[in-house]
Motif scaffolding. Structure first.
Motif, PDB file in Angstrom:
ATOM      1  N   PRO A  22       0.818  -1.219   0.000  1.00  0.00           N
ATOM      2  CA  PRO A  22       0.000   0.000   0.000  1.00  0.00           C
ATOM      3  C   PRO A  22       0.848   1.264   0.000  1.00  0.00           C
ATOM      4  O   PRO A  22       0.336   2.356  -0.248  1.00  0.00           O
ATOM      5  N   MET A  23       2.140   1.148   0.265  1.00  0.00           N
ATOM      6  CA  MET A  23       3.036   2.300   0.197  1.00  0.00           C
ATOM      7  C   MET A  23       3.298   2.718  -1.255  1.00  0.00           C
ATOM      8  O   MET A  23       3.727   3.829  -1.527  1.00  0.00           O
ATOM      9  N   TRP A  24       3.089   1.787  -2.185  1.00  0.00           N
ATOM     10  CA  TRP A  24       3.214   2.114  -3.613  1.00  0.00           C
ATOM     11  C   TRP A  24       2.071   1.430  -4.370  1.00  0.00           C
ATOM     12  O   TRP A  24       2.249   0.447  -5.066  1.00  0.00           O
ATOM     13  N   PRO A  25       0.865   1.984  -4.245  1.00  0.00           N
ATOM     14  CA  PRO A  25      -0.335   1.354  -4.814  1.00  0.00           C
ATOM     15  C   PRO A  25      -0.319   1.342  -6.333  1.00  0.00           C
ATOM     16  O   PRO A  25       0.220   2.234  -6.989  1.00  0.00           O
ATOM     17  N   GLY A  26      -0.909   0.303  -6.895  1.00  0.00           N
ATOM     18  CA  GLY A  26      -1.077   0.230  -8.340  1.00  0.00           C
ATOM     19  C   GLY A  26       0.160  -0.165  -9.102  1.00  0.00           C
ATOM     20  O   GLY A  26       0.171  -0.090 -10.339  1.00  0.00           O
ATOM     21  N   GLN A  27       1.210  -0.601  -8.419  1.00  0.00           N
ATOM     22  CA  GLN A  27       2.405  -1.046  -9.108  1.00  0.00           C
ATOM     23  C   GLN A  27       3.015  -2.225  -8.361  1.00  0.00           C
ATOM     24  O   GLN A  27       2.703  -2.480  -7.197  1.00  0.00           O
ATOM     25  N   ALA A  28       3.891  -2.964  -9.059  1.00  0.00           N
ATOM     26  CA  ALA A  28       4.525  -4.127  -8.459  1.00  0.00           C
ATOM     27  C   ALA A  28       5.905  -4.298  -9.081  1.00  0.00           C
ATOM     28  O   ALA A  28       6.200  -3.766 -10.155  1.00  0.00           O
ATOM     29  N   PHE A  29       6.744  -5.049  -8.384  1.00  0.00           N
ATOM     30  CA  PHE A  29       8.104  -5.306  -8.857  1.00  0.00           C
ATOM     31  C   PHE A  29       8.404  -6.777  -8.628  1.00  0.00           C
ATOM     32  O   PHE A  29       8.142  -7.308  -7.546  1.00  0.00           O
ATOM     33  N   SER A  30       8.947  -7.430  -9.639  1.00  0.00           N
ATOM     34  CA  SER A  30       9.160  -8.874  -9.549  1.00  0.00           C
ATOM     35  C   SER A  30      10.616  -9.248  -9.792  1.00  0.00           C
ATOM     36  O   SER A  30      11.310  -8.628 -10.605  1.00  0.00           O
ATOM     37  N   LEU A  31      11.062 -10.280  -9.081  1.00  0.00           N
ATOM     38  CA  LEU A  31      12.391 -10.855  -9.257  1.00  0.00           C
ATOM     39  C   LEU A  31      12.254 -12.366  -9.364  1.00  0.00           C
ATOM     40  O   LEU A  31      11.479 -12.982  -8.618  1.00  0.00           O
ATOM     41  N   LYS A  32      13.011 -12.960 -10.261  1.00  0.00           N
ATOM     42  CA  LYS A  32      12.986 -14.405 -10.409  1.00  0.00           C
ATOM     43  C   LYS A  32      13.755 -15.058  -9.268  1.00  0.00           C
ATOM     44  O   LYS A  32      14.903 -14.682  -8.982  1.00  0.00           O
ATOM     45  N   VAL A  33      13.134 -16.033  -8.627  1.00  0.00           N
ATOM     46  CA  VAL A  33      13.723 -16.717  -7.472  1.00  0.00           C
ATOM     47  C   VAL A  33      14.434 -17.985  -7.936  1.00  0.00           C
ATOM     48  O   VAL A  33      13.835 -18.851  -8.573  1.00  0.00           O
ATOM     49  N   GLU A  34      15.706 -18.081  -7.618  1.00  0.00           N
ATOM     50  CA  GLU A  34      16.471 -19.296  -7.902  1.00  0.00           C
ATOM     51  C   GLU A  34      16.423 -20.280  -6.747  1.00  0.00           C
ATOM     52  O   GLU A  34      16.300 -21.484  -6.950  1.00  0.00           O
ATOM     53  N   LYS A  35      16.500 -19.737  -5.512  1.00  0.00           N
ATOM     54  CA  LYS A  35      16.540 -20.624  -4.345  1.00  0.00           C
ATOM     55  C   LYS A  35      16.116 -19.845  -3.113  1.00  0.00           C
ATOM     56  O   LYS A  35      16.572 -18.736  -2.878  1.00  0.00           O
ATOM     57  N   ILE A  36      15.228 -20.442  -2.325  1.00  0.00           N
ATOM     58  CA  ILE A  36      14.841 -19.839  -1.045  1.00  0.00           C
ATOM     59  C   ILE A  36      15.886 -20.227  -0.004  1.00  0.00           C
ATOM     60  O   ILE A  36      16.160 -21.412   0.219  1.00  0.00           O
ATOM     61  N   LEU A  37      16.477 -19.225   0.641  1.00  0.00           N
ATOM     62  CA  LEU A  37      17.545 -19.462   1.607  1.00  0.00           C
ATOM     63  C   LEU A  37      17.034 -19.524   3.044  1.00  0.00           C
ATOM     64  O   LEU A  37      17.551 -20.293   3.860  1.00  0.00           O
ATOM     65  N   HIS A  38      16.032 -18.710   3.348  1.00  0.00           N
ATOM     66  CA  HIS A  38      15.599 -18.586   4.746  1.00  0.00           C
ATOM     67  C   HIS A  38      14.226 -17.948   4.784  1.00  0.00           C
ATOM     68  O   HIS A  38      13.948 -17.005   4.044  1.00  0.00           O
ATOM     69  N   GLU A  39      13.370 -18.442   5.641  1.00  0.00           N
ATOM     70  CA  GLU A  39      12.049 -17.840   5.836  1.00  0.00           C
ATOM     71  C   GLU A  39      11.609 -18.093   7.264  1.00  0.00           C
ATOM     72  O   GLU A  39      11.630 -19.224   7.746  1.00  0.00           O
ATOM     73  N   LYS A  40      11.226 -17.006   7.946  1.00  0.00           N
ATOM     74  CA  LYS A  40      10.864 -17.138   9.355  1.00  0.00           C
ATOM     75  C   LYS A  40       9.996 -15.965   9.786  1.00  0.00           C
ATOM     76  O   LYS A  40      10.185 -14.837   9.317  1.00  0.00           O
ATOM     77  N   GLN A  41       9.057 -16.226  10.671  1.00  0.00           N
ATOM     78  CA  GLN A  41       8.270 -15.178  11.300  1.00  0.00           C
ATOM     79  C   GLN A  41       8.925 -14.839  12.631  1.00  0.00           C
ATOM     80  O   GLN A  41       8.947 -15.655  13.543  1.00  0.00           O
ATOM     81  N   SER A  42       9.494 -13.648  12.734  1.00  0.00           N
ATOM     82  CA  SER A  42      10.087 -13.234  14.001  1.00  0.00           C
ATOM     83  C   SER A  42       9.004 -12.617  14.877  1.00  0.00           C
ATOM     84  O   SER A  42       7.833 -12.535  14.486  1.00  0.00           O
ATOM     85  N   LYS A  43       9.401 -12.130  16.025  1.00  0.00           N
ATOM     86  CA  LYS A  43       8.463 -11.456  16.919  1.00  0.00           C
ATOM     87  C   LYS A  43       7.893 -10.201  16.274  1.00  0.00           C
ATOM     88  O   LYS A  43       6.777  -9.774  16.592  1.00  0.00           O
ATOM     89  N   PHE A  44       8.628  -9.627  15.322  1.00  0.00           N
ATOM     90  CA  PHE A  44       8.265  -8.323  14.774  1.00  0.00           C
ATOM     91  C   PHE A  44       7.789  -8.345  13.322  1.00  0.00           C
ATOM     92  O   PHE A  44       7.020  -7.485  12.910  1.00  0.00           O
ATOM     93  N   GLN A  45       8.282  -9.315  12.527  1.00  0.00           N
ATOM     94  CA  GLN A  45       8.021  -9.249  11.095  1.00  0.00           C
ATOM     95  C   GLN A  45       8.316 -10.585  10.418  1.00  0.00           C
ATOM     96  O   GLN A  45       8.964 -11.458  10.997  1.00  0.00           O
ATOM     97  N   HIS A  46       7.839 -10.694   9.176  1.00  0.00           N
ATOM     98  CA  HIS A  46       8.078 -11.883   8.372  1.00  0.00           C
ATOM     99  C   HIS A  46       9.372 -11.678   7.590  1.00  0.00           C
ATOM    100  O   HIS A  46       9.506 -10.725   6.817  1.00  0.00           O
ATOM    101  N   ILE A  47      10.334 -12.564   7.775  1.00  0.00           N
ATOM    102  CA  ILE A  47      11.661 -12.448   7.175  1.00  0.00           C
ATOM    103  C   ILE A  47      11.810 -13.477   6.067  1.00  0.00           C
ATOM    104  O   ILE A  47      11.531 -14.662   6.268  1.00  0.00           O
TER     105      ILE A  47
END
Length: 302
Positions: A14-39
């Motif tokens: 919502p900070m930049w409505p009506g637009q998007a930016f995409s990157l091709k993913v080769e490999k997921i290295l890390h994913e975790k929900q911390s106390k504060f945010q989704h990493i």
């Protein structure tokens, strides 16, 4: 990972409505929900490793230099003797890495709210996480605004490397919520920073994109001009950030500060010796040259 379709990560907010930016993913290295945010950390096809917090790209290895070096050296090279520096935020380690390069800097103190971000970058992105291993650095984990209230120390330069104040609250980027950095964009935070600056002290804060956030930028400039005698907005070009541009709010307690002309001058040869990929004194000066529409907005602030 969220916002990933057929091997592509797409950033919506919502900070930049009506637009998007995409990157091709080769490999997921890390994913975790911390106390504060989704990493999230992934290896991309063309931008190297990428960190995403709550769906928003924080850095890519390809262009992080344009942000880390500019938020650091626009401030440090505008101060005649930046011996003691405070970093608020900067959990990827990039700003700490750059600050420690400056020959005048003797002590760096950093306060980052999310220890999970720090550990992820140390583990998966050593090109940035190496910033935490510098002997000049003392690291605290906690809220930056609270740290400023409690500390008795004074700093020559304070750098606030904050994520966006508002983040997406759904996968489509349509609903919003305050992010962990929301408190770092409020008027009382800028007043607190002034109290913790030494005489002649300077601050440098992430201040969003002129293409998307003029109201936020002009509001912060207006607020800061009531607190500091010298206030400037500068910008850098970072392709992986929304609209390819992000800005910085620079404030000084010294009424004679001229941010547009660095007191420490590094030509290309000097910048190369410090392993700088983006910053030099020419790009320092150019950072304050505004397009006409933004110049009018800044000049018309009452």
């Amino acid at each position: 990972m969220d916002q990933n379709l057929n091997g592509w990560f797409t950033e919506r907010s919502p900070m930049w409505p009506g637009q998007a930016f995409s990157l091709k993913v080769e490999k997921i290295l890390h994913e975790k929900q911390s106390k504060f945010q989704h990493i999230q950390l992934f290896e991309s096809a063309n931008f190297g490793k990428v960190m995403v917090l709550d769906g928003a790209i924080q850095f890519t290895e390809r262009d992080e230099c344009s942000y880390q070096e500019m938020i650091t050296f626009l401030a440090l090279n505008s101060h005649p003797s930046p011996k003691k520096v405070l970093i608020v935020g900067g959990g990827d380690g990039g700003v700490a890495r750059e600050v420690a390069k400056h020959p005048a800097v003797e002590k760096v103190v950093q306060c980052e709210i999310d220890s999970e971000v720090i550990e992820a970058c140390k583990t998966y992105v050593p090109s940035l996480g190496c910033g935490f291993s510098n002997p000049k650095l003392t690291l605290y984990t906690g809220d930056g605004a609270e740290f400023l209230e409690k500390t008795d120390e004074k700093f020559d330069v304070i750098i606030t490397d904050a994520s966006d104040p508002v983040v997406a609250d759904d996968d489509q980027g349509d609903k919003t919520k305050d992010g962990p950095a929301a408190s770092l964009f409020k008027e009382d935070y800028y007043a607190k920073m002034k109290d913790k600056l030494a005489d002649g002290g300077i601050l440098s804060c992430q201040c969003e994109s002129m293409w998307l956030h003029i109201k936020l930028i002009t509001s912060l400039v207006k607020t800061s001009r009531a607190i500091y005698p010298v206030v400037e907005y500068a910008y850098t070009c970072t392709p992986s950030y929304p609209s390819g541009q992000i800005g910085f709010l620079l404030c000084s307690k010294n009424e004679n500060t001229n941010f547009r002309e660095p007191v420490t001058v590094w030509d290309l040869e000097a910048a190369e010796k410090l392993n700088l990929k983006y910053y030099n004194s020419d790009i320092h000066r150019a950072a304050f040259a505004m397009p006409s529409f933004m110049r009018r907005e800044l000049d018309n602030i009452k």
